[in-house]
Scaffold this motif. Structure first.
Motif, mmCIF file in Angstrom:
data_model
loop_
_atom_site.group_PDB
_atom_site.id
_atom_site.type_symbol
_atom_site.label_atom_id
_atom_site.label_comp_id
_atom_site.label_asym_id
_atom_site.label_seq_id
_atom_site.Cartn_x
_atom_site.Cartn_y
_atom_site.Cartn_z
ATOM 1 N N ALA A 18 36.023 62.132 -8.111
ATOM 2 C CA ALA A 18 35.540 61.114 -7.116
ATOM 3 C C ALA A 18 34.002 61.292 -7.899
ATOM 4 O O ALA A 18 33.708 62.023 -7.892
ATOM 5 N N GLN A 19 33.684 60.525 -8.772
ATOM 6 C CA GLN A 19 31.851 60.634 -9.904
ATOM 7 C C GLN A 19 30.897 60.296 -8.864
ATOM 8 O O GLN A 19 31.466 59.118 -8.591
ATOM 9 N N GLU A 20 29.719 61.036 -9.004
ATOM 10 C CA GLU A 20 28.541 60.476 -7.985
ATOM 11 C C GLU A 20 28.159 59.391 -8.904
ATOM 12 O O GLU A 20 28.088 60.028 -10.355
ATOM 13 N N LEU A 21 26.878 58.723 -8.459
ATOM 14 C CA LEU A 21 26.324 57.613 -8.515
ATOM 15 C C LEU A 21 25.681 57.828 -8.507
ATOM 16 O O LEU A 21 25.328 58.135 -7.603
ATOM 17 N N THR A 22 24.047 57.604 -9.246
ATOM 18 C CA THR A 22 22.802 57.564 -9.027
ATOM 19 C C THR A 22 22.293 56.020 -9.444
ATOM 20 O O THR A 22 22.561 55.673 -10.871
ATOM 21 N N TRP A 23 22.045 55.509 -8.422
ATOM 22 C CA TRP A 23 20.880 54.668 -8.466
ATOM 23 C C TRP A 23 19.260 54.204 -7.904
ATOM 24 O O TRP A 23 19.084 54.664 -6.882
ATOM 25 N N HIS A 24 18.872 54.678 -9.242
ATOM 26 C CA HIS A 24 17.548 54.598 -9.461
ATOM 27 C C HIS A 24 16.705 53.824 -9.114
ATOM 28 O O HIS A 24 17.427 52.398 -9.025
ATOM 29 N N THR A 25 15.511 54.059 -8.330
ATOM 30 C CA THR A 25 14.418 52.842 -7.512
ATOM 31 C C THR A 25 13.410 52.572 -8.302
ATOM 32 O O THR A 25 13.055 51.834 -8.416
ATOM 33 N N ASP A 26 12.978 53.717 -8.922
ATOM 34 C CA ASP A 26 11.211 54.027 -9.732
ATOM 35 C C ASP A 26 12.407 53.165 -11.261
ATOM 36 O O ASP A 26 12.663 54.039 -12.124
ATOM 37 N N MET A 27 11.382 52.021 -11.666
ATOM 38 C CA MET A 27 12.047 51.942 -12.860
ATOM 39 C C MET A 27 11.396 52.158 -13.646
ATOM 40 O O MET A 27 11.752 52.425 -14.891
ATOM 41 N N THR A 28 10.530 52.714 -13.383
ATOM 42 C CA THR A 28 9.157 53.701 -14.731
ATOM 43 C C THR A 28 10.081 54.695 -15.277
ATOM 44 O O THR A 28 10.757 55.085 -16.645
ATOM 45 N N LYS A 29 11.288 56.141 -14.389
ATOM 46 C CA LYS A 29 12.432 57.237 -14.136
ATOM 47 C C LYS A 29 13.555 55.977 -15.014
ATOM 48 O O LYS A 29 13.802 56.901 -16.036
ATOM 49 N N ALA A 30 13.386 55.501 -13.998
ATOM 50 C CA ALA A 30 15.338 55.048 -14.665
ATOM 51 C C ALA A 30 15.179 54.764 -16.173
ATOM 52 O O ALA A 30 15.684 55.063 -16.947
ATOM 53 N N THR A 31 13.453 53.472 -16.896
ATOM 54 C CA THR A 31 13.182 53.318 -17.995
ATOM 55 C C THR A 31 13.663 54.572 -18.626
ATOM 56 O O THR A 31 13.900 54.939 -20.145
ATOM 57 N N GLU A 32 12.876 55.850 -18.882
ATOM 58 C CA GLU A 32 13.072 57.271 -19.353
ATOM 59 C C GLU A 32 14.211 57.694 -19.956
ATOM 60 O O GLU A 32 14.189 58.469 -20.857
ATOM 61 N N ILE A 33 14.810 57.537 -18.755
ATOM 62 C CA ILE A 33 16.249 58.290 -18.879
ATOM 63 C C ILE A 33 16.629 57.271 -19.673
ATOM 64 O O ILE A 33 17.410 58.000 -20.238
ATOM 65 N N ALA A 34 16.904 56.308 -19.803
ATOM 66 C CA ALA A 34 17.422 55.818 -20.094
ATOM 67 C C ALA A 34 17.291 55.644 -21.839
ATOM 68 O O ALA A 34 18.508 55.431 -22.968
#
Length: 154
Positions: A18-34
């Motif tokens: 089972a692969q865990e998914l992370t759904w970000h809600t903070d757009m700034t943090k998600a953008t940095e990761i991307a």
């Protein structure tokens, strides 16, 4: 004892698969990761506690092992929720509303595929290269569409 060992092995095997998914809600943090991972963002505009099609998409696609595997390899996930009954932080409401307005979201569920980039002033640009909503046919059909969109990324 044999049953215990068998159940332990079975449970461990399921947990590993089972692969865990992370759904970000903070757009700034998600953008940095991307940007760091060189992956596009998948922006999921949803009404999680009232939108029937959103709930159906979650059940039939977004919570499946096939989607989890694909998402972990290809995108950074961002949930932009517009709940009616679930309390939500005011800053999150503002962020989500601004993004929905920027992308011209007309209905739910809508998923946008975007490539984040930073310009010379260190401001983030979101380059939209496709969108998709609910697609009948489960994860296979939805992922076929997603893979077609991913061919357009810049």
């Amino acid at each position: 004892m044999k049953k215990f060992i068998l159940l332990t092995i079975l449970f461990f095997g399921i947990s590993v698969n089972a692969q865990e998914l992370t759904w970000h809600t903070d757009m700034t943090k998600a953008t940095e990761i991307a940007i760091k991972e060189k992956k596009p963002l998948l922006l999921f505009f949803t009404g999680s506690d009232w939108c029937g099609w959103c709930i159906r998409l979650q059940k039939e696609v977004l919570k499946t092992p096939e989607f989890a595997k694909w998402a972990n390899e290809n995108v950074v996930l961002v949930e932009l929720d517009f709940p009616r009954r679930t309390p939500q932080d005011e800053a999150l409401k503002i962020q989500n509303s601004q993004l929905a307005q920027s992308f011209g979201v007309q209905g739910f569920p809508t998923l946008y595929f975007v490539t984040p980039t930073k310009n010379a002033e260190n401001k983030v640009n979101l380059n939209n290269f496709g969108s998709q909503g609910y697609v009948a046919g489960g994860p296979t059909k939805w992922l076929e569409g997603a893979n077609q969109i991913m061919k357009n990324k810049s």
